[in-house]
Design an enzyme around this catalytic site. Structure first.
Site, PDB file in Angstrom:
ATOM      1  N   ILE A  75       5.900   7.163  17.803  1.00  0.00           N
ATOM      2  CA  ILE A  75       5.857   7.474  16.683  1.00  0.00           C
ATOM      3  C   ILE A  75       4.127   8.211  16.663  1.00  0.00           C
ATOM      4  O   ILE A  75       4.919   9.617  16.017  1.00  0.00           O
ATOM      5  CB  ILE A  75       5.659   6.306  14.901  1.00  0.00           C
ATOM      6  CG1 ILE A  75       6.969   5.454  15.396  1.00  0.00           C
ATOM      7  CG2 ILE A  75       5.935   7.551  13.753  1.00  0.00           C
ATOM      8  CD1 ILE A  75       8.508   6.508  14.878  1.00  0.00           C
ATOM      9  N   ASP A  91       2.904   0.310  12.107  1.00  0.00           N
ATOM     10  CA  ASP A  91       2.163   0.034  11.137  1.00  0.00           C
ATOM     11  C   ASP A  91       1.270  -1.795  11.619  1.00  0.00           C
ATOM     12  O   ASP A  91       0.469  -1.936  11.548  1.00  0.00           O
ATOM     13  CB  ASP A  91       1.683  -0.030  10.321  1.00  0.00           C
ATOM     14  CG  ASP A  91       1.572   1.235   9.549  1.00  0.00           C
ATOM     15  OD1 ASP A  91       1.402   2.213  10.313  1.00  0.00           O
ATOM     16  OD2 ASP A  91       2.001   1.472   8.119  1.00  0.00           O
ATOM     17  N   ARG A  97      -0.576  14.942  13.121  1.00  0.00           N
ATOM     18  CA  ARG A  97       0.347  14.391  11.398  1.00  0.00           C
ATOM     19  C   ARG A  97       0.661  16.149  10.631  1.00  0.00           C
ATOM     20  O   ARG A  97      -0.265  15.916   9.758  1.00  0.00           O
ATOM     21  CB  ARG A  97      -0.374  13.553  11.355  1.00  0.00           C
ATOM     22  CG  ARG A  97      -0.953  12.024  11.320  1.00  0.00           C
ATOM     23  CD  ARG A  97      -1.520  10.746  10.954  1.00  0.00           C
ATOM     24  NE  ARG A  97      -1.093  10.639  10.114  1.00  0.00           N
ATOM     25  CZ  ARG A  97      -1.429   9.402   8.936  1.00  0.00           C
ATOM     26  NH1 ARG A  97      -2.030   8.704   8.714  1.00  0.00           N
ATOM     27  NH2 ARG A  97      -0.203   8.363   7.961  1.00  0.00           N
ATOM     28  N   PRO A  98       1.310  16.409  11.249  1.00  0.00           N
ATOM     29  CA  PRO A  98       1.734  18.344  10.727  1.00  0.00           C
ATOM     30  C   PRO A  98       2.448  17.887   9.661  1.00  0.00           C
ATOM     31  O   PRO A  98       2.753  16.800   9.246  1.00  0.00           O
ATOM     32  CB  PRO A  98       2.716  18.754  11.333  1.00  0.00           C
ATOM     33  CG  PRO A  98       2.610  17.337  12.345  1.00  0.00           C
ATOM     34  CD  PRO A  98       1.646  16.159  12.559  1.00  0.00           C
ATOM     35  N   ILE A  99       2.416  18.426   8.290  1.00  0.00           N
ATOM     36  CA  ILE A  99       3.297  18.481   7.143  1.00  0.00           C
ATOM     37  C   ILE A  99       4.174  19.933   7.059  1.00  0.00           C
ATOM     38  O   ILE A  99       4.831  19.820   5.585  1.00  0.00           O
ATOM     39  CB  ILE A  99       2.106  17.510   5.980  1.00  0.00           C
ATOM     40  CG1 ILE A  99       1.221  19.015   5.549  1.00  0.00           C
ATOM     41  CG2 ILE A  99       1.548  16.969   5.994  1.00  0.00           C
ATOM     42  CD1 ILE A  99       0.832  19.360   4.281  1.00  0.00           C
ATOM     43  N   ARG A 150      -9.492  -0.311   2.690  1.00  0.00           N
ATOM     44  CA  ARG A 150      -8.475   0.940   2.406  1.00  0.00           C
ATOM     45  C   ARG A 150      -6.639   0.800   2.584  1.00  0.00           C
ATOM     46  O   ARG A 150      -6.727   0.509   1.303  1.00  0.00           O
ATOM     47  CB  ARG A 150      -7.984   1.937   3.573  1.00  0.00           C
ATOM     48  CG  ARG A 150      -9.158   3.506   3.551  1.00  0.00           C
ATOM     49  CD  ARG A 150      -9.071   4.237   4.748  1.00  0.00           C
ATOM     50  NE  ARG A 150      -7.431   4.752   3.822  1.00  0.00           N
ATOM     51  CZ  ARG A 150      -6.158   5.740   4.701  1.00  0.00           C
ATOM     52  NH1 ARG A 150      -6.692   5.313   5.905  1.00  0.00           N
ATOM     53  NH2 ARG A 150      -5.217   5.249   4.585  1.00  0.00           N
ATOM     54  N   CYS A 178      -5.421   7.793   8.379  1.00  0.00           N
ATOM     55  CA  CYS A 178      -6.251   7.867   9.909  1.00  0.00           C
ATOM     56  C   CYS A 178      -5.872   8.564  10.577  1.00  0.00           C
ATOM     57  O   CYS A 178      -4.785   9.450  10.969  1.00  0.00           O
ATOM     58  CB  CYS A 178      -5.018   6.652   9.668  1.00  0.00           C
ATOM     59  SG  CYS A 178      -5.526   5.031   9.480  1.00  0.00           S
ATOM     60  N   LYS A 183       0.629  -1.148   0.188  1.00  0.00           N
ATOM     61  CA  LYS A 183       0.002  -0.669  -0.279  1.00  0.00           C
ATOM     62  C   LYS A 183       0.583   1.114  -0.131  1.00  0.00           C
ATOM     63  O   LYS A 183       0.564   2.450  -0.658  1.00  0.00           O
ATOM     64  CB  LYS A 183      -1.031   0.172   1.551  1.00  0.00           C
ATOM     65  CG  LYS A 183      -1.604   1.732   1.469  1.00  0.00           C
ATOM     66  CD  LYS A 183      -2.003   1.177   2.907  1.00  0.00           C
ATOM     67  CE  LYS A 183      -2.588   2.469   3.447  1.00  0.00           C
ATOM     68  NZ  LYS A 183      -1.356   3.339   3.788  1.00  0.00           N
ATOM     69  N   ASN A 184       1.776   1.039   0.821  1.00  0.00           N
ATOM     70  CA  ASN A 184       2.730   2.757   0.773  1.00  0.00           C
ATOM     71  C   ASN A 184       3.480   2.694  -0.305  1.00  0.00           C
ATOM     72  O   ASN A 184       4.227   4.134   0.332  1.00  0.00           O
ATOM     73  CB  ASN A 184       3.412   2.452   1.769  1.00  0.00           C
ATOM     74  CG  ASN A 184       2.384   2.692   3.465  1.00  0.00           C
ATOM     75  OD1 ASN A 184       1.407   3.152   3.569  1.00  0.00           O
ATOM     76  ND2 ASN A 184       2.558   2.202   4.726  1.00  0.00           N
TER      77      ASN A 184
END
Ligand code: UD1
Length: 428
Positions: free
Chosen positions: A337, A315, A132-134, A408, A127, A33-34
């Site tokens: 994480i 994960d 989860r900043p970018i 997903r 999710c 998936k990733n």
């Protein structure tokens, strides 16, 4: 034996699993998936055509294909092969309802910058496992000469010139490493990424970009060097096996398998999980592309802490907790994480697991627990996989809500598990 009935739930899509059935046979692992979620956005950089093999049939893939189609890209997706032709590509705004469906929509930032020096995108979805900043992505783009503006809920990225830069990541973010590679491969000059993420999917993406004429070296190490090129040609790639899917089924085998073969995997990508399972007493036959695993009694409790690759992958942290609940004694689990990756704990507790939380990210798990079926909800993708594992070993029937999260990221999960003996089905 309890019979699973279609009418168990009429209105909602749920997974029904009757636990306690031994898993034997072969599970074939799908493409990662990733990887595919980055490679689809990267495919707009092909001169015209790209062929991508071993593509997992998951909803993230289909959502990204919808975005490609919206951008004018023609595609066919049959027998796990995705063929695209981008001759009619247009740089138009991806609507919020599409880009917020998944995290990886942010890879269109790097890809559109490379192609047009301009990109507009809403904040990505994905999710809900932390803030989860970018910021690392955006700061890195700025170093390359991109002007970043946040207006009306969307980022406007504009570069009069896109230049190579020396970028030292404050944290080895997977997404930022890939996004920088995407932008840098068509920038002017050389980009050096230090403290880069080293995940195998990054190598897969770099191989795809290189197949189209990019000049990327060092992917899979902490230092990646990208020499910008002007022109790309057509590209092709085979998606690597999904190490998270493989790890999830490996755990299923360690919990309730008898000679369960997890096929089409790369054991080198699973070293951290394999060494933890071995330390706990799980017996595995490890071959170059498959692992055969059976459940064992008297499992030794172990401590697990999630880390960036090649450490224990976050994960698989949640699914691993089901295994820890089966060990004989107290195991300690620490998530490092993400700040909010423990939402499934209350459901494991509802199923009978003895878990004490400390500080939100540390769990003390006392085993061996005997789980029982009940109604639970998948709050995110890996939480869903965790509840599936718990349900497979629980007494009675577990109803799992929130199936869309699981679909997903897991290709044909109910079919694959049913084939090896699980009593499982999706009901609407
Ligand atoms: C990717 C994976 C996800 C996996 C994660 C860590 C994809 C599509 N998703 O997510 O399955 O769980 O790697 O292996 O490949 N961070 C910042 N600022 C940033 C970027 C990240 O603070 O700009 C933080 C995040 O909040 C998080 C940590 O860094 O705490 C790791 O994030 P990152 O490696 O970027 O994960 P993703 O690429 O989102």
């Amino acid at each position: 034996m309890i019979k699973l009935r279609e009418e168990e739930s009429e209105f909602m899509s749920k997974l029904l699993i009757e636990g306690g059935h031994t898993l034997s046979g072969v599970i074939n692992v799908s493409g990662a998936k990733n990887s595919i979620v980055a490679i689809i956005p990267a495919s707009i950089l092909a001169e015209q055509e790209a062929v991508i093999e071993n593509v997992p049939n998951i909803s993230d893939t289909n959502d990204l294909i919808s975005i490609l189609n919206l951008l004018g890209v023609d595609s066919t997706f049959t027998d796990n092969t995705l063929k695209i032709n981008n001759s009619n590509l247009k740089n138009i705004l991806i609507p919020a309802e599409l880009s917020t469906k998944l995290r990886a929509s942010y890879y269109f930032m790097g890809a559109l910058l490379a192609k047009y020096r301009h990109a507009e995108l809403y904040y990505p979805g994905g999710c809900n496992i932390g803030a989860r900043p970018i910021d690392i992505h955006l700061k890195s783009f700025e170093k390359m000469g991109v002007q970043v503006t946040f207006l009306d809920d969307k980022y406007i990225l504009d570069a009069k010139e896109l230049n190579g830069a020396d970028i030292d990541l404050r944290f080895p973010s997977v997404g930022a490493t890939i996004n920088i590679m995407l932008a840098a491969c068509k920038a002017s000059g050389i980009t050096r990424i230090s403290n880069a993420a080293m995940e195998p999917e990054i190598v897969n993406v770099a191989d795809f970009l290189n197949s189209m004429g990019a000049k990327i070296t060092g992917a899979g190490t902490k230092e990646i060097v990208i020499t910008g090129v002007n022109k790309f040609h057509n590209g092709n790639i085979k998606i690597i096996p999904d190490r998270i899917e493989a790890g999830t089924y490996l755990l299923a085998g360690a919990l309730i398998g008898k000679d369960l073969v997890i096929n089409n995997l790369n054991p080198n990508h699973l070293e951290a999980l394999i060494s933890k399972l071995e330390a706990s007493g799980v017996k595995m036959q490890i071959d170059s592309d498959k692992i055969t695993v059976s459940s064992s009694k008297n499992l030794i409790p172990i401590n697990v802490k999630t880390l960036v690759y090649p450490g224990f992958v976050t994960d698989l942290g949640q699914p691993m907790q089901v295994f820890l609940a089966r060990c004989n004694g107290v195991s300690l689990f620490e998530e490092t994480i993400y700040e909010n990756r423990m939402q499934h704990i209350k459901y494991l507790q509802k199923m009978g697991a003895k878990i004490k939380m400390d500080n939100n990210n540390i769990a003390l798990i006392k085993g061996p627990c005997h789980l029982h079926g009940t109604s639970v909800t998948a709050t995110d993708l890996r939480a869903g996989a965790t509840l599936v594992l718990a349900a497979l070993i629980a007494k009675g029937i577990t109803k799992i809500d929130g199936v869309k999260h699981i679909l997903r990221g897991y290709d044909s999960l109910p079919i694959k598990l049913k084939k090896v003996g699980a009593k499982i089905k999706i009901v609407e």
